[in-house]
Design a protein around this motif. Structure first.
Motif, short mmCIF file in Angstrom:
data_model
loop_
_atom_site.label_atom_id
_atom_site.label_comp_id
_atom_site.label_asym_id
_atom_site.label_seq_id
_atom_site.Cartn_x
_atom_site.Cartn_y
_atom_site.Cartn_z
N GLN A 253 0.78 -1.15 -0.12
CA GLN A 253 -0.15 0.11 0.09
C GLN A 253 0.84 1.40 -0.07
OE1 GLN A 253 -2.49 -1.12 3.50
NE2 GLN A 253 -4.12 -0.28 2.09
N SER A 254 1.93 1.36 0.49
CA SER A 254 2.78 2.46 0.90
C SER A 254 3.44 2.68 -0.24
CB SER A 254 3.70 2.20 2.11
OG SER A 254 4.62 1.18 1.83
N ILE A 255 3.77 1.75 -1.24
CA ILE A 255 4.46 2.03 -2.43
C ILE A 255 3.65 2.18 -3.81
CG2 ILE A 255 6.84 1.23 -1.55
CD1 ILE A 255 6.28 -1.25 -2.98
N HIS A 256 2.29 1.70 -3.27
CA HIS A 256 1.20 1.98 -4.34
C HIS A 256 1.43 0.74 -5.57
CE1 HIS A 256 0.28 5.82 -2.58
NE2 HIS A 256 -0.76 5.73 -3.20
N VAL A 257 1.63 -0.38 -5.04
CA VAL A 257 1.62 -1.66 -5.96
C VAL A 257 0.51 -2.59 -5.32
CG1 VAL A 257 2.90 -3.56 -6.22
CG2 VAL A 257 4.23 -1.50 -5.92
N ASN A 258 -0.07 -3.08 -6.23
CA ASN A 258 -1.23 -4.07 -5.98
C ASN A 258 -0.60 -5.10 -4.97
OD1 ASN A 258 -2.93 -6.35 -6.10
ND2 ASN A 258 -3.69 -5.59 -8.03
N PRO A 259 -1.25 -5.03 -3.85
CA PRO A 259 -0.71 -6.05 -2.74
C PRO A 259 -0.51 -7.48 -3.32
CG PRO A 259 -2.58 -4.80 -1.90
CD PRO A 259 -2.50 -4.23 -3.44
N LEU A 260 -1.14 -7.91 -4.11
CA LEU A 260 -1.11 -9.47 -4.44
C LEU A 260 0.21 -9.64 -5.27
CD1 LEU A 260 -4.85 -10.16 -5.97
CD2 LEU A 260 -3.70 -11.10 -3.92
N TYR A 261 0.60 -8.72 -5.63
CA TYR A 261 1.92 -8.79 -6.57
C TYR A 261 3.09 -9.19 -5.50
CZ TYR A 261 5.71 -7.51 -9.91
OH TYR A 261 6.92 -7.56 -10.82
N ILE A 262 2.94 -8.38 -4.51
CA ILE A 262 3.95 -8.91 -3.40
C ILE A 262 3.51 -10.33 -2.42
CG2 ILE A 262 5.30 -8.22 -1.28
CD1 ILE A 262 5.89 -6.62 -3.84
N MET A 263 2.31 -10.07 -2.14
CA MET A 263 2.00 -11.18 -1.31
C MET A 263 1.73 -12.62 -1.91
SD MET A 263 -1.25 -9.10 0.50
CE MET A 263 -1.54 -10.28 1.82
N ILE A 264 1.43 -12.80 -3.16
CA ILE A 264 1.27 -14.13 -3.76
C ILE A 264 2.54 -14.71 -3.89
CG2 ILE A 264 0.62 -15.24 -5.83
CD1 ILE A 264 -1.80 -13.58 -6.16
N PRO A 265 3.59 -14.04 -4.37
CA PRO A 265 4.89 -14.80 -4.48
C PRO A 265 5.70 -15.16 -3.09
CG PRO A 265 5.20 -12.63 -5.37
CD PRO A 265 3.70 -12.91 -5.08
N CYS A 266 5.14 -14.27 -2.10
CA CYS A 266 5.76 -14.73 -0.84
C CYS A 266 5.47 -15.55 -0.01
CB CYS A 266 5.75 -13.56 -0.26
SG CYS A 266 7.06 -12.03 -0.34
#
Length: 589
Positions: A503-516
């Protein structure tokens, strides 16, 4: 003098961690008198307890019920509500169906049938083992899948190596425990000779050093293929492994207006192709490492089986024969399992209106979810009979007189159901339900205390770094961290932080959360990293160095495959190119 003191301290290690950790962390909430600091104190405390397992994981997961109200972060009623959310019921319903599959040995029938099809040439046999294990771990627990498959592998390997087969090794293939955990060194294949039957006589034939080394490599490769396939296969479905459900639950809680973008069908559409790619590359890597990559040897068509390969094939065929013809109960469980999968896929596929949207979900309210479907099929398992319904009576006369029914006749219509609560209670891993609930409680507390927002603000400088590189670095970090901690606990701790960062860097949360989230399942390096690794390690074929050398490459394979997947077909599936409106709103209090 020092040695006894150190030894005594090590013996008290768990107690010291249990007592000293909260005391050493206590200055954090005392000196920084904010809700954010208090919430951070609780999260760090739980992280230490989860990583060290000084108390059971499920007990640690209950700490928010005690500590959030005491620190004034969240009311007790709101904390307790997190422990049985929609995602927990999806997990419970899916596990009940998995228990039915195990209880009636349907998973073993599927495994043996596939192995009979692929044959016993070592490379193709490894492919068969990995394919079956991955498929089963998509639906039942990775631990149960491994516990069922490893004795089959052991029996086949013993025939390929011409060692004596212990017929009892295949007896216990149900549930979460396995006699292999107690096997001794005698099961390692350090033999100096083999028994070969020639013209009815048993002869001892000496084995060369090269043959012994080749045998050891085959044993290692086959064993590793099972635990790797179990971990990889669990990533393909939303219910396949705990971290996937943690993502589903926390994502729905943190972003309630997401429009159900993450459901069973959408997750499968993304993760299943990634699983197939990973599985194929893992098979290639294990072949290169342990079997030697030889296309002619692997795919040689028309070649006759050797005596050892025929003996291994006979073992598989005999085990399949022992199962007998498919029973009414197995057919019923297979039908219900198929029904469950079809209902999950067609509930809300996204590109068209699903049956739930047409029949139940009205006025933009989602009345029916994946959990509804799972519980519906689970309930049917306690209703439908285990044998074909019939109406039979015995009477002293040929006439059917209802007046004398109680005295002269016995009526039997329905047999006991496919599942009983006693079976479910024995095999259901209830601790995971509490672990999931504890994760949802932490996410709720982080949001309510403002800790999530504070963490997001601290990560704003990351905006200048490409999002894909952030995802890769975090995935690698989590893949290392999960080697030492439970994958569910790892996902529980990291996902709320990752959501705030996105949210802070204005990236779709799923883009970070899914691979992690997927990276939490890449526990390939250590025997203690995950139960499937521990099971295969206990059979005596592997050393820790074998797992580390092979597993570190598997970690990179997993992260690379996931990165490619999220940046290719993942982008249009989840609209990852834009920062969605729903990501600006959190779950609130």
């Amino acid at each position: 003098m020092m040695a006894p003191c150190v030894k005594h301290l090590l013996s008290c290690k768990d107690f010291l961690i249990l007592v000293l950790t909260p005391l050493l962390l206590l200055p954090l909430p005392l000196l920084i008198e904010t809700k954010e600091a208090s919430c951070a104190y609780i999260i760090i405390l739980m992280a230490v307890y989860w990583c060290t397992e000084v108390i059971p994981l499920a007990v640690t997961a209950l700490l928010p019920v005690l500590l959030f109200p005491m620190f004034g972060i969240l009311e007790s009623k709101k904390v307790c509500m997190q422990y049985l959310k929609d995602t927990n019921m999806l997990f419970v319903g899916g596990l009940i169906v998995a228990v039915a599959v195990e209880h009636w040995n349907l998973h073993k029938r599927i495994a043996l049938r596939v192995l009979l099809i692929v044959g016993v040439r070592p490379p193709l046999l490894m492919m068969g083992f990995m394919g079956v294990t991955a498929f089963l771990s998509m639906w039942i627990s990775n631990t149960a899948t491994t516990a069922m498959m490893v004795p089959i592998v052991q029996a086949v390997l013993s025939q390929l190596n011409n060692t004596e087969q212990d017929p009892s090794i295949l007896e216990n293939t149900e549930g979460q425990t396995n006699p292999g955990l107690e096997l001794e060194e005698k099961n390692s294949m350090a033999m100096t000779s083999v028994q070969v039957i020639t013209n009815g006589y048993v002869q001892e034939v000496p084995r060369t050093v090269t043959e012994k080394e080749e045998t050891k490599r085959i044993n290692k490769g086959m064993m590793l293929s099972i635990c790797y396939a179990a971990s990889i296969g669990g990533t393909a479905t939303l219910t396949g492994t705990g971290p996937n459900l943690v993502l589903k639950g926390q994502f729905s809680q943190l972003f309630p207006n997401n429009g159900d973008i993450l459901n069973f069908a959408s997750w499968f559409g993304f993760a299943f192709p990634n699983m197939l790619v990973m599985l194929f590359i893992a098979w290639m890597w294990l072949q290169i490492s342990f079997l030697g990559f030889n296309l002619k040897k692997t795919w040689g068509c028309g070649a006759t089986r050797s005596e050892k390969e025929q003996a291994a094939y006979n073992i598989i065929r005999e085990e399949h024969r022992k199962l007998g013809p498919i029973s009414y109960a197995e057919s019923s469980v297979l039908f219900l399992f198929t029904l469950l999968v079809i209902l999950w896929f067609t509930r809300d596929p996204g590109f068209v209106k699903g049956w739930a949207t047409v029949m139940f979900n009205m006025d933009n309210v989602e009345y029916v979810t994946d959990a509804t479907v799972a519980v519906f099929v689970a309930v049917l398992l306690f209703i439908l009979p285990a044998s074909k319904p019939k109406f039979s009576y015995s009477s002293s006369s040929n006439s059917f007189d209802f007046d004398d029914l109680e005295q002269e006749q016995t009526i039997t219509f329905c047999s006991p159901p496919l599942l009983t609560w006693k079976v479910v209670h024995k095999k259901m891993p209830w601790s995971i339900v509490l672990l999931l609930g504890g994760g949802f409680a932490l996410a709720k507390g982080s949001d309510a205390s403002g800790l999530s927002y504070w963490l997001g603000q601290q990560m704003t400088p990351l905006h200048s770094i490409p999002a894909w590189s952030i995802a890769v670095i975090l995935s690698l970090m989590i893949a290392v961290f999960t080697e030492c901690a439970s994958n569910v606990a790892t996902a529980t701790l990291f996902l709320p932080i990752l959501a705030s960062m996105a949210q802070s860097i204005h990236v779709n949360p799923l883009y970070i959360m899914i691979p992690c989230t997927l990276s939490t399942s890449f526990a390939f390096m250590l025997p203690v990293a995950t139960p499937p690794n521990a099971i295969v390690f206990s059979y005596g074929h592997l050393r820790v160095s074998d797992m580390v050398k092979t597993g570190i490459v598997m970690n990179f394979i997993g992260v690379i495959c996931t990165t490619i997947a999220i940046n290719s077909w993942g982008r249009p599936m989840f609209n990852l190119n834009t920062f969605p409106a729903w990501a600006n709103n959190t779950g609130g209090n």
